[in-house]
Design a protein around this motif. Structure first.
Motif, PDB file in Angstrom:
ATOM      1  N   ALA A   1      16.925  54.500 -48.070  1.00  0.00           N
ATOM      2  CA  ALA A   1      18.109  54.817 -47.259  1.00  0.00           C
ATOM      3  C   ALA A   1      19.293  53.949 -47.673  1.00  0.00           C
ATOM      4  O   ALA A   1      19.154  52.737 -47.856  1.00  0.00           O
ATOM      5  CB  ALA A   1      17.790  54.577 -45.785  1.00  0.00           C
ATOM      6  N   GLN A   2      20.428  54.588 -47.829  1.00  0.00           N
ATOM      7  CA  GLN A   2      21.665  53.867 -48.158  1.00  0.00           C
ATOM      8  C   GLN A   2      22.780  54.403 -47.281  1.00  0.00           C
ATOM      9  O   GLN A   2      22.869  55.612 -47.053  1.00  0.00           O
ATOM     10  CB  GLN A   2      22.038  54.101 -49.612  1.00  0.00           C
ATOM     11  CG  GLN A   2      21.341  53.160 -50.581  1.00  0.00           C
ATOM     12  CD  GLN A   2      22.029  53.183 -51.924  1.00  0.00           C
ATOM     13  OE1 GLN A   2      22.013  54.204 -52.588  1.00  0.00           O
ATOM     14  NE2 GLN A   2      22.644  52.077 -52.298  1.00  0.00           N
ATOM     15  N   ALA A   3      23.637  53.523 -46.804  1.00  0.00           N
ATOM     16  CA  ALA A   3      24.756  53.971 -45.974  1.00  0.00           C
ATOM     17  C   ALA A   3      25.851  54.546 -46.890  1.00  0.00           C
ATOM     18  O   ALA A   3      25.978  54.133 -48.045  1.00  0.00           O
ATOM     19  CB  ALA A   3      25.293  52.809 -45.164  1.00  0.00           C
TER      20      ALA A   3
ATOM     21  N   ASP B   1      27.491  37.979 -42.745  1.00  0.00           N
ATOM     22  CA  ASP B   1      28.528  38.110 -43.781  1.00  0.00           C
ATOM     23  C   ASP B   1      29.777  38.752 -43.205  1.00  0.00           C
ATOM     24  O   ASP B   1      29.787  39.213 -42.069  1.00  0.00           O
ATOM     25  CB  ASP B   1      27.983  38.916 -44.972  1.00  0.00           C
ATOM     26  CG  ASP B   1      27.690  40.368 -44.613  1.00  0.00           C
ATOM     27  OD1 ASP B   1      28.600  41.068 -44.131  1.00  0.00           O
ATOM     28  OD2 ASP B   1      26.529  40.808 -44.800  1.00  0.00           O
TER      29      ASP B   1
ATOM     30  N   ASN C   1      21.715  41.058 -50.067  1.00  0.00           N
ATOM     31  CA  ASN C   1      22.549  42.134 -49.511  1.00  0.00           C
ATOM     32  C   ASN C   1      23.887  41.596 -49.021  1.00  0.00           C
ATOM     33  O   ASN C   1      24.932  42.228 -49.216  1.00  0.00           O
ATOM     34  CB  ASN C   1      21.826  42.814 -48.346  1.00  0.00           C
ATOM     35  CG  ASN C   1      20.832  43.865 -48.823  1.00  0.00           C
ATOM     36  OD1 ASN C   1      20.828  44.220 -49.998  1.00  0.00           O
ATOM     37  ND2 ASN C   1      19.995  44.343 -47.917  1.00  0.00           N
TER      38      ASN C   1
ATOM     39  N   LYS D   1      25.910  41.202 -52.013  1.00  0.00           N
ATOM     40  CA  LYS D   1      26.226  42.493 -52.645  1.00  0.00           C
ATOM     41  C   LYS D   1      27.229  43.314 -51.815  1.00  0.00           C
ATOM     42  O   LYS D   1      28.132  43.944 -52.363  1.00  0.00           O
ATOM     43  CB  LYS D   1      24.911  43.260 -52.797  1.00  0.00           C
ATOM     44  CG  LYS D   1      25.011  44.517 -53.607  1.00  0.00           C
ATOM     45  CD  LYS D   1      23.649  44.980 -54.090  1.00  0.00           C
ATOM     46  CE  LYS D   1      22.832  45.637 -53.012  1.00  0.00           C
ATOM     47  NZ  LYS D   1      21.655  46.344 -53.506  1.00  0.00           N
ATOM     48  N   TYR D   2      27.053  43.274 -50.476  1.00  0.00           N
ATOM     49  CA  TYR D   2      27.913  44.113 -49.631  1.00  0.00           C
ATOM     50  C   TYR D   2      29.153  43.373 -49.123  1.00  0.00           C
ATOM     51  O   TYR D   2      29.800  43.817 -48.183  1.00  0.00           O
ATOM     52  CB  TYR D   2      27.095  44.726 -48.488  1.00  0.00           C
ATOM     53  CG  TYR D   2      26.054  45.677 -49.026  1.00  0.00           C
ATOM     54  CD1 TYR D   2      26.439  46.890 -49.590  1.00  0.00           C
ATOM     55  CD2 TYR D   2      24.705  45.351 -49.037  1.00  0.00           C
ATOM     56  CE1 TYR D   2      25.506  47.752 -50.137  1.00  0.00           C
ATOM     57  CE2 TYR D   2      23.764  46.209 -49.579  1.00  0.00           C
ATOM     58  CZ  TYR D   2      24.169  47.413 -50.137  1.00  0.00           C
ATOM     59  OH  TYR D   2      23.256  48.264 -50.688  1.00  0.00           O
TER      60      TYR D   2
ATOM     61  N   GLY E   1      14.956  47.641 -49.950  1.00  0.00           N
ATOM     62  CA  GLY E   1      14.926  46.247 -49.500  1.00  0.00           C
ATOM     63  C   GLY E   1      14.694  46.097 -48.004  1.00  0.00           C
ATOM     64  O   GLY E   1      13.771  45.377 -47.573  1.00  0.00           O
ATOM     65  N   LEU E   2      15.494  46.775 -47.182  1.00  0.00           N
ATOM     66  CA  LEU E   2      15.359  46.600 -45.725  1.00  0.00           C
ATOM     67  C   LEU E   2      14.050  47.197 -45.213  1.00  0.00           C
ATOM     68  O   LEU E   2      13.457  46.688 -44.261  1.00  0.00           O
ATOM     69  CB  LEU E   2      16.553  47.220 -44.994  1.00  0.00           C
ATOM     70  CG  LEU E   2      17.876  46.457 -45.123  1.00  0.00           C
ATOM     71  CD1 LEU E   2      18.959  47.125 -44.289  1.00  0.00           C
ATOM     72  CD2 LEU E   2      17.709  45.004 -44.685  1.00  0.00           C
TER      73      LEU E   2
ATOM     74  N   THR F   1      18.439  50.609 -54.290  1.00  0.00           N
ATOM     75  CA  THR F   1      17.342  51.582 -54.174  1.00  0.00           C
ATOM     76  C   THR F   1      17.102  52.005 -52.726  1.00  0.00           C
ATOM     77  O   THR F   1      16.413  52.976 -52.459  1.00  0.00           O
ATOM     78  CB  THR F   1      16.029  50.956 -54.678  1.00  0.00           C
ATOM     79  OG1 THR F   1      15.803  49.753 -53.928  1.00  0.00           O
ATOM     80  CG2 THR F   1      16.092  50.633 -56.150  1.00  0.00           C
ATOM     81  N   GLY F   2      17.610  51.232 -51.795  1.00  0.00           N
ATOM     82  CA  GLY F   2      17.341  51.537 -50.390  1.00  0.00           C
ATOM     83  C   GLY F   2      15.924  51.163 -49.980  1.00  0.00           C
ATOM     84  O   GLY F   2      15.391  51.691 -48.998  1.00  0.00           O
TER      85      GLY F   2
END
Ligand code: ADP
Length: 569
Positions: free
Chosen positions: A512-514, A494, A464, A467-468, A528-529, A525-526
């Motif tokens: 869930a995704q922001a 990060d 993440n 990626k972010y 991972g966390l 996919t939301g």
């Protein structure tokens, strides 16, 4: 008036109207007589000797009440100045008139009758108990009054002294209070009506024992039985053999009940999953929201719950239970479908990946015709895409395993520092724009974990971070011992897009995704966390983060450390 002019006798002596009764004590009587008119123990005033109008008026004028003295025929003998003011009559126009002049006409007949009764049994008492009495001014206007009567012997003739009070203001206040009470009752009735129409259970409790103050109809449905107003929560649960379980079916200790947490610790509990087990063994999954309320929200609610008075200093909490049986069933079906689909994808994906890798390897070994560059690149892309698909299906399978309680951890002593180093080395190879550096004050840190699962957590967090941080940059991974808490602390930091403050509470949820991630066009996919949190918590650890939008994020994970003795070294 000298001291001999006035004598008083106790009320009990009122039948003996003859002069010279015993119990005579003249001290202070001049003031005592008019002031005590409202008291049932008022003295029976006995005036003798040289009493003239002027002296008597001085006495009557002392009173803050309007005082009227009438003789046995109902004729006014004296009035004080308060009467003049109250009724707007000069004294000269009242003396000698029938008392009825001060009353509205509709009371005249009844009053004459009352006077006769009173003459037959004179004693100190209020007049017209239970009646709305009115006085009438000279101009004919009326006003509500309160009248007290006292018999009085004036030169051995029975007179009646009436104390009259204008109660217009009192009536107005009483009326206002009545209207306010009615309005509050109406508001409460409306609130109850609205609450009763809500399908979720809504109730209010007060005090550390969580006594019920108010509940809607659905509360009875959710608990399977009625909870009495005023009954403490634990008493209610034990009486009806109801138990509260956690979402995975374990009995909850009272300190973990959402209701008690809100009312005892002032906590705000949101979306907390509890399962209610009724006496007959049936269970109901519920989602609970419980908030501590300020006392002012109880204004208008009766001042006692059951027979228990509400203590204004005690805390109050509002609790909402939502029956999520249908939701749970839908989730179960969805998980079942995801599980089947992911499972079915595994075999074709394994074949795809297997053949792609065989082609790459065999070609590299010179077996078969040589491939041109674009063909090798195409094969590598197929290999990477299938690897990604395999990861995705594994994540989906993990979610369904977790939901069904089928995820078993294989715990073993693991050197966390070496594990971190391994994951970092692997992920550094996937990016050229990011530099991943490791801070490791200790050379070894042994934890009892499922290696594969903790690698999965760390890969997710570093993945993440990469990626972010679409513009690349430094990613710092720290692994160190927290001696005080006997835990290992991992952090991944990060300088990427960060997570918007208002969405930070959501990102550990499933799928869930922001918003900012979507806005940057970063896919995911939301899951991972969600998996990270479940896995870390199943290891007895914690996961949390700090993030500022456009500045970056730091994720923290703690895991219990195994001591040397525990390892048997
Ligand atoms: P995803 O597959 O979407 O990355 P995750 O569960 O791993 O799913 O993350 C959930 C959401 O949390 C992401 O969609 C993203 O919005 C946000 N997020 C996670 N890690 C970071 C990070 N390091 N920086 C910014 N946002 C992040």
């Amino acid at each position: 008036m000298n001291e001999d002019d006035v004598q008083k006798e106790p009320v009990g002596a009122e039948q003996d109207l003859s002069p010279g009764c015993e119990g005579v004590n003249n001290e202070g009587e001049v003031i005592a007589s008019p002031r005590s008119l409202h008291s049932p123990h008022a003295p029976f005033v006995h005036l003798r000797g040289e009493v003239n109008d002027a002296k008597l008026l001085i006495l009557l004028d002392i009173s803050p009440d309007a005082l009227v003295m009438v003789d046995q025929t109902g004729r006014i003998a004296f009035v004080n100045s308060q009467v003049e003011e109250l009724f707007s009559y000069p004294r000269s126009e009242l003396v000698g008139k029938q008392l009825e002049v001060l009353l509205p006409e509709r009371f005249h007949a009844a009053h004459a009758l009352h006077r006769e009764h009173y003459a037959a049994s004179p004693r100190t008492r209020p007049m017209g108990v239970g009646l709305d009495l009115y006085g009438r001014r000279k101009d004919g206007t009326e006003f509500p009054v309160d009248i007290s009567l006292s018999p009085l012997l004036l030169n051995d003739t029975l007179h009646v002294l009436s104390a009259i009070r204008d109660i217009t203001e009192r009536r107005r206040l009483e009326e206002r209070e009545r209207a306010a009470r009615k309005a509050a009752e109406a508001r409460l009735a409306l609130l109850q009506l609205i609450l009763d129409e809500i399908p979720a259970s809504v109730y209010i409790v007060t005090g550390s024992e969580a006594r019920l103050v108010l509940a809607n109809r659905a509360t009875t449905t959710i608990w399977g039985t009625g909870w009495h107003i005023g009954q403490p929560m634990l008493d209610f649960l034990t009486t009806h053999h109801i138990r509260l379980l956690s979402s995975d079916g374990q009995p909850l200790p009272p300190a973990a009940f959402a209701t008690l947490r809100a009312v005892q610790a002032g906590e705000t509990v949101r979306h907390y999953q509890e399962t209610i087990r009724h006496a007959d063994g049936t269970t109901l999954p519920v989602l609970v929201n419980a908030v501590a309320l300020g006392r002012r929200f109880l204004a208008g609610v009766p001042a006692e719950v059951g027979s228990h008075p509400i203590d204004p200093a005690e805390p109050v909490a509002l609790v909402v239970h939502q029956d999520v049986t249908a939701l749970k069933e839908t989730e179960r079906l969805k998980d079942e479908f995801i599980g089947i689909a992911a499972h079915e994808l595994r075999t074709p994906l394994a074949i795809l990946k297997g053949f792609a890798q065989t082609l790459i390897m065999q070609t590299a070994r010179g077996k078969g015709p040589e491939l041109v560059d674009w063909q090798v690149e195409a094969l590598q892309s197929i290999d990477q895409a299938t690897s990604r698909l395999v990861e995705l299906t594994e994540d989906l399978l993990d979610v369904t395993r977790l939901q069904a309680g089928r995820l078993i951890l294989q715990l073993e002593p693991t050197d966390l520092v070496a594990l971190v180093q391994r994951v970092v080395t692997r992920l550094q190879m996937t990016t050229e724009h990011h530099t991943i550096c490791v801070h490791k004050p200790q050379e070894h840190l042994v934890v009892q974990v499922d290696q594969r699962r903790i690698e999965q957590v760390l890969s997710n967090l570093i993945g993440n971070a990469i990626k972010y941080s679409p513009e690349g940059g430094l990613i710092e991974v720290t692994v160190r011992e927290e001696a005080e808490t006997k835990t290992a602390l991992l952090s991944v930091s990060d300088h990427g897009i960060g997570i918007p403050a208002q969405q930070q509470s959501l990102v550990f949820g499933r799928f869930a995704q922001a918003d900012n991630a979507r806005a940057y066009g970063i896919g995911g996919t939301g899951l991972g966390l969600y998996l990270c949190r479940e896995l870390v918590e199943r290891h007895g650890g914690h996961i949390w983060f700090e993030s500022v939008e456009r500045q970056g994020s730091t994720f923290f994970v703690t895991l219990p450390i195994i001591s040397v003795t525990e390892l048997g070294l």
